[in-house]
Structure formats: structure tokens, C-alpha cells
Design a protein around this motif. Structure first.
Motif, mmCIF file in Angstrom:
data_model
loop_
_atom_site.group_PDB
_atom_site.id
_atom_site.type_symbol
_atom_site.label_atom_id
_atom_site.label_comp_id
_atom_site.label_asym_id
_atom_site.label_seq_id
_atom_site.Cartn_x
_atom_site.Cartn_y
_atom_site.Cartn_z
ATOM 1 N N ASN B 75 146.458 34.252 46.948
ATOM 2 C CA ASN B 75 147.308 35.433 47.080
ATOM 3 C C ASN B 75 148.630 35.084 47.736
ATOM 4 O O ASN B 75 149.691 35.547 47.310
ATOM 5 C CB ASN B 75 146.607 36.496 47.928
ATOM 6 N N VAL B 78 150.809 33.244 45.146
ATOM 7 C CA VAL B 78 151.415 34.098 44.123
ATOM 8 C C VAL B 78 152.468 35.004 44.746
ATOM 9 O O VAL B 78 153.544 35.210 44.170
ATOM 10 C CB VAL B 78 150.320 34.924 43.393
ATOM 11 N N ALA B 79 152.200 35.527 45.953
ATOM 12 C CA ALA B 79 153.169 36.418 46.605
ATOM 13 C C ALA B 79 154.467 35.673 46.878
ATOM 14 O O ALA B 79 155.557 36.215 46.670
ATOM 15 C CB ALA B 79 152.572 36.961 47.905
ATOM 16 N N CYS B 81 155.623 33.161 45.171
ATOM 17 C CA CYS B 81 156.283 32.944 43.878
ATOM 18 C C CYS B 81 156.992 34.219 43.437
ATOM 19 O O CYS B 81 158.128 34.183 42.953
ATOM 20 C CB CYS B 81 155.240 32.521 42.846
ATOM 21 N N VAL B 82 156.331 35.382 43.643
ATOM 22 C CA VAL B 82 156.914 36.659 43.215
ATOM 23 C C VAL B 82 158.181 36.955 44.016
ATOM 24 O O VAL B 82 159.197 37.392 43.463
ATOM 25 C CB VAL B 82 155.882 37.794 43.394
ATOM 26 N N LEU B 83 158.134 36.697 45.321
ATOM 27 C CA LEU B 83 159.273 37.022 46.180
ATOM 28 C C LEU B 83 160.343 35.940 46.139
ATOM 29 O O LEU B 83 161.371 36.051 46.810
ATOM 30 C CB LEU B 83 158.796 37.226 47.623
ATOM 31 N N GLY B 84 160.114 34.877 45.333
ATOM 32 C CA GLY B 84 161.132 33.842 45.177
ATOM 33 C C GLY B 84 161.237 32.920 46.367
ATOM 34 O O GLY B 84 162.265 32.286 46.584
ATOM 35 N N ALA B 89 157.656 29.654 38.978
ATOM 36 C CA ALA B 89 156.454 29.657 38.156
ATOM 37 C C ALA B 89 156.524 28.580 37.090
ATOM 38 O O ALA B 89 157.567 28.371 36.467
ATOM 39 C CB ALA B 89 156.289 31.025 37.506
ATOM 40 N N PRO B 117 144.006 35.291 42.283
ATOM 41 C CA PRO B 117 145.303 35.475 41.622
ATOM 42 C C PRO B 117 145.921 34.111 41.320
ATOM 43 O O PRO B 117 145.689 33.152 42.046
ATOM 44 C CB PRO B 117 146.131 36.215 42.673
ATOM 45 N N GLY B 118 146.693 34.048 40.239
ATOM 46 C CA GLY B 118 147.292 32.772 39.863
ATOM 47 C C GLY B 118 146.547 32.093 38.732
ATOM 48 O O GLY B 118 147.105 31.231 38.068
ATOM 49 N N THR B 119 145.291 32.474 38.504
ATOM 50 C CA THR B 119 144.572 31.962 37.333
ATOM 51 C C THR B 119 143.759 33.111 36.750
ATOM 52 O O THR B 119 143.224 33.922 37.501
ATOM 53 C CB THR B 119 143.581 30.840 37.695
ATOM 54 N N LEU B 134 149.477 30.525 36.713
ATOM 55 C CA LEU B 134 150.887 30.758 37.044
ATOM 56 C C LEU B 134 151.568 29.442 37.405
ATOM 57 O O LEU B 134 152.737 29.243 37.109
ATOM 58 C CB LEU B 134 150.974 31.747 38.218
#
Lengths: 117, 163
Positions: B75, B78-79, B81-84, B89, B117-119, B134
Motif C-alpha cells: 500500500n 502504490v500510494a 507512486c500515485v502521489l508522485g 509506474a 495493491p500493486g499486483t 504496477l
């Protein structure tokens, strides 16, 4: 301050913290749903909401709940949600793949073919 | 028979946990309804080890503890990666071999992949899963096989009781 007061304070801090983390994870999931490029990567953002969001909020509420039975019910909801969310995520991805949506992969490699072909 | 008694006990605790009533009349009527539900499930042919794997409860809870740590770790990945904040990715896709023999434990493995998350599992054909990740490292971690080994241990425990 008595020992019971300190215990109650600790419980409130822990519960509020977990609910806050869950809400934050849900927000991150929503941002990811908008920011990531294609269907499959967006499904990963949905996974954050499904796991960290649900676990944080429901466990936090269970810790904050006034009696044991309410906490038990919230944990049952959590277990059901944790069984249902990967199943729905898989159904969604499978339907997308079967109907011909192909993911944009790193380095423009094609997705691997069917094992039988 | 043992399966039915265990199932009835589980239903009874579920009933008590959800209702919170302890008056003698309600406790007695709940007993009747539990017996009724177990008889109905027997009639429908839904009382079997692969539907209610009671022998796996304790190992499964231990496995959930390990899975929870993995979920928290991925988590955070992925978080970021989402927030840059983290690596960008690198989506990738590959077929993963599964070594579990029973449908139950293969489902457990597929659901565990999707739950972190991520797979996630896109297709499940026979004993192979098509997995989308991801990050490229997500596929590598699955091919490394830590989660597969843990599910295989549960699978062997589950099938060991049949033989």
C-alpha cells in the motif's frame, strides 16, 4: 488521571489515528483513479481503497466502538469486504481483458499470449 | 457429522455475535434455526471440507497476519507512486506458475495476489495466473515465490487430511 482515563485516551488516539489513515488511503485511491494512465493501473489505485481504506476505517471504528458486540460486527464486515473486494477486482480485470482492452506496458512490450496458443 | 456440528457451532456464535440477545426464549429459538440451516445446507449438498475448511482456521489466521504486513508494505509503495513521490509506474504483465493442487488454496493464492495493491490476477487458467503489476518488481517478487510457498504449505495441510 486514573488508569482507566489513560486507557480510554490511548484507545481514542489509536482509533482516531487508524480512521484518519484509512480516510487518507481512500483519498489516495481516488487521486490514483484520476491520475494513473490506463484501466489496469487504475485498478491498482482501487486496490488501495479496498485494502488500506477499509482496514483503517473499520478497525479504527471497532477500536472506538463503545461495546464488544459492535466491534465484532465491524470486524465481520471487514472480513466479508476483504473476501469480496479481490473477487470483484479480478472479475473487472478479467472482463476488461476478455473484451480486448490491452494494457500499456513498460517499454511497449506486448502482453504475454494465452498459455495454450 | 463432525463437520456439521462445527458448522452449527460457528453459526451459533455468529448468531449470538450479531444479535446480542441472551433471553432464554431467543437462545432456544436460535438453536432451532441453526439446526434448520445446517439441515438445509446438508440437503443442498453444501457441507463439505472444501466449503468449510475448519482444519485450516488456525494456519489461515497466521497466514492472514503475514498477508496484512505485505498489504501494508505494498500500500505504501502504490500510494507513493500515485502521489508522485516514488518510482514512476512500470506496468508489466506475466504468467505466474502456481503449485497448489486444491482449488481452494489456488483461489486463496489468486485472491492474495489481488488483495496486495500493486499486483492483481487478470486471468486464472488451469494452474497459471496472468498477473498485472504496477511495478516490474511486483512480478519479480511473485516469481520469487514467498506467497506461493506459504499457500502451498496451507494446501499440503488441507490435502493431508484427505489422504
Amino acid at each position: 488521571m486514573t488508569a482507566a482515563d489513560i486507557l480510554d485516551l490511548g484507545r481514542n488516539v489509536l482509533g482516531d489515528g487508524l480512521v484518519f489513515l484509512g480516510a487518507f488511503a481512500t483519498l489516495v485511491g481516488a487521486i490514483g483513479l484520476l491520475r494513473l494512465p490506463d484501466f489496469y493501473t487504475r485498478a491498482h489505485a482501487g486496490g488501495v481503497t479496498d485494502t488500506a481504506g477499509a482496514i483503517g476505517i473499520l478497525v479504527g471504528l471497532a477500536i472506538l466502538s463503545p461495546d464488544l458486540l459492535t466491534a465484532l460486527k465491524l470486524l465481520i464486515v471487514l472480513v466479508v469486504a476483504l473476501f469480496a473486494s479481490p473477487t470483484s477486482c479480478h472479475a473487472l480485470a478479467r472482463a476488461a481483458f476478455r473484451s480486448g482492452i490491452r494494457p500499456a506496458l513498460d517499454g511497449d512490450r506486448p502482453p504475454p499470449p494465452q498459455p495454450g496458443e | 457429522m463432525i463437520q456439521r456440528i462445527l458448522l452449527g457451532v460457528a453459526f451459533y456464535f455468529l448468531w449470538i455475535g450479531l444479535s446480542g440477545h441472551f433471553s432464554p426464549f431467543l437462545v432456544a429459538t436460535s438453536l432451532i434455526s441453526v439446526v434448520g440451516v445446517v439441515l438445509l445446507l446438508t440437503h443442498l449438498g453444501l457441507v463439505a471440507r472444501q466449503f468449510q475448511p475448519f482444519s485450516l482456521v488456525v494456519p489461515l489466521v497466521i497466514y492472514w497476519g503475514w498477508l496484512l504486513v505485505e498489504i501494508v508494505k505494498s500500500n505504501i509503495d502504490v500510494a507513493r507512486c500515485v502521489l508522485g513521490l516514488g518510482r514512476p509506474a512500470t506496468p508489466s504483465m506475466a504468467w505466474i506458475e502456481t503449485s497448489q493442487k486444491s482449488e481452494l488454496c489456488r483461489t486463496l493464492y489468486g485472491n492474495s495476489i489481488t488483495l496486495t495493491p500493486g499486483t492483481f490476477t487478470v486471468l486464472a487458467e488451469g494452474d497459471r495466473f496472468l498477473v498485472h503489476a504496477l511495478h516490474r518488481e511486483g512480478i519479480a517478487a511473485l516469481q520469487d515465490g514467498e506467497m506461493d510457498r506459504r499457500c502451498l504449505a496451507l494446501d499440503e495441510k488441507f490435502r493431508g487430511r484427505i489422504a
